[in-house]
Motif scaffolding. Structure first.
Motif, PDB file in Angstrom:
ATOM      1  N   ILE A 160      36.678  63.618  44.100  1.00  0.00           N
ATOM      2  CA  ILE A 160      35.659  63.275  45.086  1.00  0.00           C
ATOM      3  C   ILE A 160      34.487  62.574  44.412  1.00  0.00           C
ATOM      4  O   ILE A 160      34.008  61.535  44.881  1.00  0.00           O
ATOM      5  N   GLU A 161      34.027  63.129  43.308  1.00  0.00           N
ATOM      6  CA  GLU A 161      32.885  62.552  42.588  1.00  0.00           C
ATOM      7  C   GLU A 161      33.216  61.162  42.058  1.00  0.00           C
ATOM      8  O   GLU A 161      32.407  60.237  42.159  1.00  0.00           O
ATOM      9  N   ARG A 162      34.416  61.013  41.504  1.00  0.00           N
ATOM     10  CA  ARG A 162      34.792  59.717  40.935  1.00  0.00           C
ATOM     11  C   ARG A 162      34.966  58.666  42.026  1.00  0.00           C
ATOM     12  O   ARG A 162      34.563  57.518  41.861  1.00  0.00           O
ATOM     13  N   SER A 218      33.489  62.467  55.003  1.00  0.00           N
ATOM     14  CA  SER A 218      33.543  63.875  54.600  1.00  0.00           C
ATOM     15  C   SER A 218      34.133  63.970  53.206  1.00  0.00           C
ATOM     16  O   SER A 218      34.641  62.981  52.657  1.00  0.00           O
ATOM     17  N   GLN A 219      34.106  65.176  52.626  1.00  0.00           N
ATOM     18  CA  GLN A 219      34.695  65.353  51.293  1.00  0.00           C
ATOM     19  C   GLN A 219      36.193  65.073  51.319  1.00  0.00           C
ATOM     20  O   GLN A 219      36.744  64.503  50.373  1.00  0.00           O
ATOM     21  N   ASP A 220      36.868  65.469  52.409  1.00  0.00           N
ATOM     22  CA  ASP A 220      38.298  65.188  52.521  1.00  0.00           C
ATOM     23  C   ASP A 220      38.554  63.689  52.618  1.00  0.00           C
ATOM     24  O   ASP A 220      39.524  63.179  52.043  1.00  0.00           O
ATOM     25  N   ASP A 221      37.697  62.979  53.348  1.00  0.00           N
ATOM     26  CA  ASP A 221      37.832  61.516  53.439  1.00  0.00           C
ATOM     27  C   ASP A 221      37.722  60.890  52.051  1.00  0.00           C
ATOM     28  O   ASP A 221      38.505  60.014  51.682  1.00  0.00           O
ATOM     29  N   LEU A 222      36.722  61.359  51.293  1.00  0.00           N
ATOM     30  CA  LEU A 222      36.505  60.819  49.950  1.00  0.00           C
ATOM     31  C   LEU A 222      37.685  61.127  49.042  1.00  0.00           C
ATOM     32  O   LEU A 222      38.097  60.296  48.229  1.00  0.00           O
ATOM     33  N   TYR A 223      38.222  62.324  49.184  1.00  0.00           N
ATOM     34  CA  TYR A 223      39.361  62.716  48.344  1.00  0.00           C
ATOM     35  C   TYR A 223      40.575  61.848  48.633  1.00  0.00           C
ATOM     36  O   TYR A 223      41.338  61.495  47.724  1.00  0.00           O
ATOM     37  N   VAL A 240      42.367  55.097  45.132  1.00  0.00           N
ATOM     38  CA  VAL A 240      41.919  54.134  44.123  1.00  0.00           C
ATOM     39  C   VAL A 240      42.844  54.293  42.926  1.00  0.00           C
ATOM     40  O   VAL A 240      42.780  55.288  42.213  1.00  0.00           O
ATOM     41  N   ILE A 241      43.721  53.323  42.713  1.00  0.00           N
ATOM     42  CA  ILE A 241      44.679  53.440  41.621  1.00  0.00           C
ATOM     43  C   ILE A 241      44.126  52.767  40.355  1.00  0.00           C
ATOM     44  O   ILE A 241      43.205  51.953  40.422  1.00  0.00           O
ATOM     45  N   VAL A 273      31.908  44.766  33.831  1.00  0.00           N
ATOM     46  CA  VAL A 273      31.728  46.130  33.330  1.00  0.00           C
ATOM     47  C   VAL A 273      33.054  46.657  32.808  1.00  0.00           C
ATOM     48  O   VAL A 273      34.114  46.062  33.050  1.00  0.00           O
ATOM     49  N   SER A 274      33.006  47.772  32.113  1.00  0.00           N
ATOM     50  CA  SER A 274      34.236  48.385  31.616  1.00  0.00           C
ATOM     51  C   SER A 274      34.940  49.132  32.751  1.00  0.00           C
ATOM     52  O   SER A 274      34.291  49.605  33.688  1.00  0.00           O
ATOM     53  N   PRO A 275      36.256  49.262  32.683  1.00  0.00           N
ATOM     54  CA  PRO A 275      36.975  50.065  33.675  1.00  0.00           C
ATOM     55  C   PRO A 275      36.456  51.502  33.722  1.00  0.00           C
ATOM     56  O   PRO A 275      36.399  52.113  34.798  1.00  0.00           O
ATOM     57  N   SER A 276      36.072  52.048  32.573  1.00  0.00           N
ATOM     58  CA  SER A 276      35.569  53.428  32.511  1.00  0.00           C
ATOM     59  C   SER A 276      34.304  53.595  33.342  1.00  0.00           C
ATOM     60  O   SER A 276      34.109  54.623  34.012  1.00  0.00           O
ATOM     61  N   TYR A 277      33.432  52.598  33.315  1.00  0.00           N
ATOM     62  CA  TYR A 277      32.186  52.668  34.103  1.00  0.00           C
ATOM     63  C   TYR A 277      32.496  52.564  35.590  1.00  0.00           C
ATOM     64  O   TYR A 277      32.002  53.368  36.399  1.00  0.00           O
ATOM     65  N   LEU A 278      33.317  51.607  35.968  1.00  0.00           N
ATOM     66  CA  LEU A 278      33.626  51.412  37.380  1.00  0.00           C
ATOM     67  C   LEU A 278      34.313  52.637  37.972  1.00  0.00           C
ATOM     68  O   LEU A 278      34.089  52.994  39.128  1.00  0.00           O
ATOM     69  N   ALA A 279      35.142  53.299  37.165  1.00  0.00           N
ATOM     70  CA  ALA A 279      35.877  54.469  37.638  1.00  0.00           C
ATOM     71  C   ALA A 279      35.050  55.749  37.612  1.00  0.00           C
ATOM     72  O   ALA A 279      35.500  56.784  38.102  1.00  0.00           O
ATOM     73  N   GLY A 280      33.852  55.701  37.039  1.00  0.00           N
ATOM     74  CA  GLY A 280      32.983  56.880  37.046  1.00  0.00           C
ATOM     75  C   GLY A 280      33.151  57.808  35.867  1.00  0.00           C
ATOM     76  O   GLY A 280      32.719  58.957  35.922  1.00  0.00           O
TER      77      GLY A 280
END
Length: 263
Positions: free
Chosen positions: A114-116, A163-168, A172-173, A186-193
């Motif tokens: 969810i956070e990512r 909602s949190q379920d929507d976000l989950y 995003v592959i 930007v780096s992939p690591s930054y974009l992915a969180g």
């Protein structure tokens, strides 16, 4: 004591109860609430500072996503608050109880995803606006379909309503991340969180395998027939030609688009 007096006392008692529950009900929430107020930040302003949604910050402060049957915030989230609010990380870790509370891997994975996803959507929209990129620009650079890019943009624009379920459930592959990152510089690591540093490559970021290396270093077959070393090199050469053509086509499309823009 008459009945009117009794009713008044009961109403006062209910009012006091509501006032108490409106305040932070956990140690971490109280600390974050106090720190945000001292900095003079609204929820939306704080969201930009710590790279988390304002709704999530509000839930953390009020304790509505921090109960016994739910996971505490991850280390990465606490680190974001520590940096954003200028607070000692150890104090937040202690307040969150990370050293004593054991939460399941499933709960951790759920919250981390969810956070990512939230971070990805926020950064996608922010970077798109910063670089002043159109959907066509991103499509050309990333080689993702316009429909796919529009999906991310629409999700990002509706972030506050999800909602949190929507976000989950937002898919995003890894390939999306690696395709989009160069478009935004930007780096992939930054974009992915995975990191707050725009140019950092984080070790936890999933890696894509280089197909030519995979071919050479693994035993593979096609249609039931094992590939010899000569076959592998032939396939690799064909792939190089294929992608050189794709790159040439991209350059030509970019040149055509620029000429149309000038006219």
């Amino acid at each position: 004591m008459n009945s009117n007096t009794q009713i008044t006392l009961d109403e006062n008692k209910n009012t006091n109860k509501e006032t108490k529950t409106a305040k932070p009900t956990n140690k971490l929430g109280a600390i974050l609430h106090e720190a945000r107020k001292e900095l003079g930040l609204s929820y939306r302003q704080a969201a930009k500072v710590v790279n988390r949604s304002h709704a999530y910050i509000a839930m953390l402060e009020k304790g509505t996503c921090y109960r016994e049957n739910e996971p505490v915030p991850t280390y990465e989230t606490l680190l974001a608050f520590s940096i954003g609010y200028g607070m000692p990380l150890d104090r937040l870790i202690e307040a969150a109880g990370l050293n004593v509370i054991q939460h399941t891997k499933d709960q951790d994975a759920y919250l981390t995803r969810i956070e990512r996803n939230t971070l990805f959507l926020e950064r996608f929209l922010q970077l798109k606006e910063e670089e002043q990129l159109t959907l066509e620009d991103i499509e050309l650079e990333s080689r993702l379909s316009k429909k796919r890019i529009m999906y991310f943009e629409q999700c990002a624009q509706q972030l506050d309503q999800l909602s949190q379920d929507d976000l989950y459930n937002i898919e995003v592959i890894t390939e999306d991340i690696y395709s989009l990152a160069p478009s935004f510089g930007v780096s992939p690591s930054y974009l992915a969180g995975y990191t707050a540093n725009r140019n950092e490559d984080h070790p936890d970021m999933p890696k894509l395998k280089e197909i030519s290396d995979f071919l050479i270093n693994n035993n593979v077959m096609h249609d039931g027939i094992p590939l010899t070393e000569e076959d592998k090199h032939r396939v690799r050469n064909m792939l190089q030609v294929l992608f050189m053509d794709a790159k040439r086509k991209t350059i030509e499309e970019e040149r055509t688009r620029k000429n149309k823009t000038k006219k």
